[in-house]
Structures are given as structure tokens and as C-alpha cells.
Scaffold this motif. Structure first.
Motif, PDB file in Angstrom:
ATOM      1  N   THR A 289      72.254  47.443  45.741  1.00  0.00           N
ATOM      2  CA  THR A 289      70.623  47.580  46.264  1.00  0.00           C
ATOM      3  C   THR A 289      70.128  46.287  46.482  1.00  0.00           C
ATOM      4  O   THR A 289      70.630  45.127  46.866  1.00  0.00           O
ATOM      5  N   GLY A 290      69.160  46.246  47.617  1.00  0.00           N
ATOM      6  CA  GLY A 290      68.380  45.240  47.860  1.00  0.00           C
ATOM      7  C   GLY A 290      66.895  45.727  48.373  1.00  0.00           C
ATOM      8  O   GLY A 290      66.707  46.760  47.561  1.00  0.00           O
TER       9      GLY A 290
ATOM     10  N   THR B 223      63.031  43.923  50.182  1.00  0.00           N
ATOM     11  CA  THR B 223      62.928  43.522  51.210  1.00  0.00           C
ATOM     12  C   THR B 223      62.161  42.199  51.413  1.00  0.00           C
ATOM     13  O   THR B 223      61.605  41.976  49.751  1.00  0.00           O
TER      14      THR B 223
ATOM     15  N   LEU C  48      73.394  35.172  45.661  1.00  0.00           N
ATOM     16  CA  LEU C  48      72.076  36.111  46.203  1.00  0.00           C
ATOM     17  C   LEU C  48      73.096  36.374  47.752  1.00  0.00           C
ATOM     18  O   LEU C  48      72.932  35.045  48.168  1.00  0.00           O
TER      19      LEU C  48
ATOM     20  N   LEU D 214      66.645  41.184  53.625  1.00  0.00           N
ATOM     21  CA  LEU D 214      66.340  41.975  52.813  1.00  0.00           C
ATOM     22  C   LEU D 214      67.319  40.653  51.714  1.00  0.00           C
ATOM     23  O   LEU D 214      68.496  39.919  52.289  1.00  0.00           O
ATOM     24  N   MET D 215      66.829  41.311  50.787  1.00  0.00           N
ATOM     25  CA  MET D 215      67.511  39.940  49.700  1.00  0.00           C
ATOM     26  C   MET D 215      68.618  41.132  49.182  1.00  0.00           C
ATOM     27  O   MET D 215      68.551  42.066  48.557  1.00  0.00           O
ATOM     28  N   THR D 216      70.159  40.542  48.579  1.00  0.00           N
ATOM     29  CA  THR D 216      70.840  41.379  47.733  1.00  0.00           C
ATOM     30  C   THR D 216      71.805  40.828  47.194  1.00  0.00           C
ATOM     31  O   THR D 216      71.193  39.311  46.836  1.00  0.00           O
ATOM     32  N   ASN D 217      72.933  40.987  46.241  1.00  0.00           N
ATOM     33  CA  ASN D 217      73.725  40.505  45.748  1.00  0.00           C
ATOM     34  C   ASN D 217      74.873  39.735  46.509  1.00  0.00           C
ATOM     35  O   ASN D 217      74.703  40.798  47.760  1.00  0.00           O
ATOM     36  N   GLN D 218      75.184  38.595  46.140  1.00  0.00           N
ATOM     37  CA  GLN D 218      76.368  37.970  47.577  1.00  0.00           C
ATOM     38  C   GLN D 218      77.342  38.352  46.864  1.00  0.00           C
ATOM     39  O   GLN D 218      78.278  38.994  47.814  1.00  0.00           O
TER      40      GLN D 218
ATOM     41  N   GLU E 299      74.167  32.743  51.982  1.00  0.00           N
ATOM     42  CA  GLU E 299      74.677  33.703  51.037  1.00  0.00           C
ATOM     43  C   GLU E 299      74.765  32.827  49.612  1.00  0.00           C
ATOM     44  O   GLU E 299      74.844  31.421  50.175  1.00  0.00           O
TER      45      GLU E 299
END
Length: 146
Positions: free
Chosen positions: A10-11, A13, A56, A19-23, A50
């Protein structure tokens, strides 16, 4: 060549149509696709920056995405806003995602039990250098494509 596999995450905005998500979600990815909740269409994306040390990653739509398709992706989407003040201990929080897989969004309630306010200087330096290199490569490639 290693075995191919798919992974999901998931991420959310953030400003600048990113968008930000986990690395760990995009680690070793060769093809990244975004899908809005409730929409089966998938949009091609790429990693802007990243940080392994903070797990992140910031994504953006790939340059190959048609402008009309990009507009459809961003239609109705608002970026999250950041609170400049750290939460206090024992503040209530909700965490949204797909822990350990699953096909539906899970919302978990909890409290802030620990706050680690660490400045990751290396993250910013490395991110800046990567951004410069990517910008240079894009400009260089575009000069030959024309």
C-alpha cells in the motif's frame, strides 16, 4: 537470472503527484504498477527515490503514461498532509494496509508507544545525488531521442 515473483503493498499520495510506500515493497522491482482502491486499471510507475535505512520509497507515474491516463489516475485524489508536530505518547492512531497479504484493506487501531526522532542525513544526501543522476540521464537520453 533469478526467479520472477510479484509483490503487493500500500501507499499514500503526497504533494507533487507522488506516492509514498515502503521500500521493501518495490525492492528489486523491474516493473511497478499502481492501482487505485476500487479500480482495476493499473498505471505504470517508477521510483523517484528510496531509502533502505528508513524503509520508504517515493514513486511517480512513469513518463510513458499518457497524460489523459495520468489525469484519470489523479482524478479525485488528494495528497496527504503532514502534521509538523510529532504526536504525543499514547495518542490514538489508525494504520491502513494489507498486513501479511490479503485482498481487502485492513484498518488497525492502536496508540503511539514510542517516538524515535532521528535525522537521517545520509538519506537526504543519497536521495539528492540519485535525483541529480536520474535527471542527467533523462536529459542525456532525450537529447539522442530527438
Amino acid at each position: 537470472m533469478g526467479t520472477q515473483y510479484s509483490s503487493y503493498g500500500t501507499g499514500f499520495t503526497i504533494s507533487g503527484h507522488r506516492l509514498m510506500t515502503n521500500q521493501h515493497v518495490i525492492a528489486n522491482a523491474t516493473d511497478i504498477r499502481l492501482r487505485k482502491h476500487g479500480d482495476s486499471h493499473r498505471w505504470r510507475a517508477c521510483v523517484e527515490v528510496e531509502g533502505n535505512d528508513v524503509d520508504l520509497a517515493v514513486l511517480r507515474l512513469h513518463d510513458s503514461v499518457d497524460p489523459e491516463e495520468a489525469a484519470a489516475f489523479w482524478n479525485g485524489v488528494q495528497p496527504c498532509t503532514w502534521n509538523p508536530i510529532l504526536p504525543s505518547l499514547q495518542s490514538s492512531v489508525n494504520v491502513v494496509g494489507y498486513p501479511t497479504g490479503g485482498t481487502t484493506i485492513c484498518v488497525t487501531e492502536g496508540v503511539i508507544s514510542r517516538i524515535d526522532a532521528t535525522v537521517y542525513v545520509w538519506l537526504f544526501v543519497r536521495s539528492f545525488v540519485r535525483s541529480l543522476v536520474r535527471s542527467f540521464v533523462r536529459s542525456f537520453v532525450r537529447s539522442f531521442v530527438r
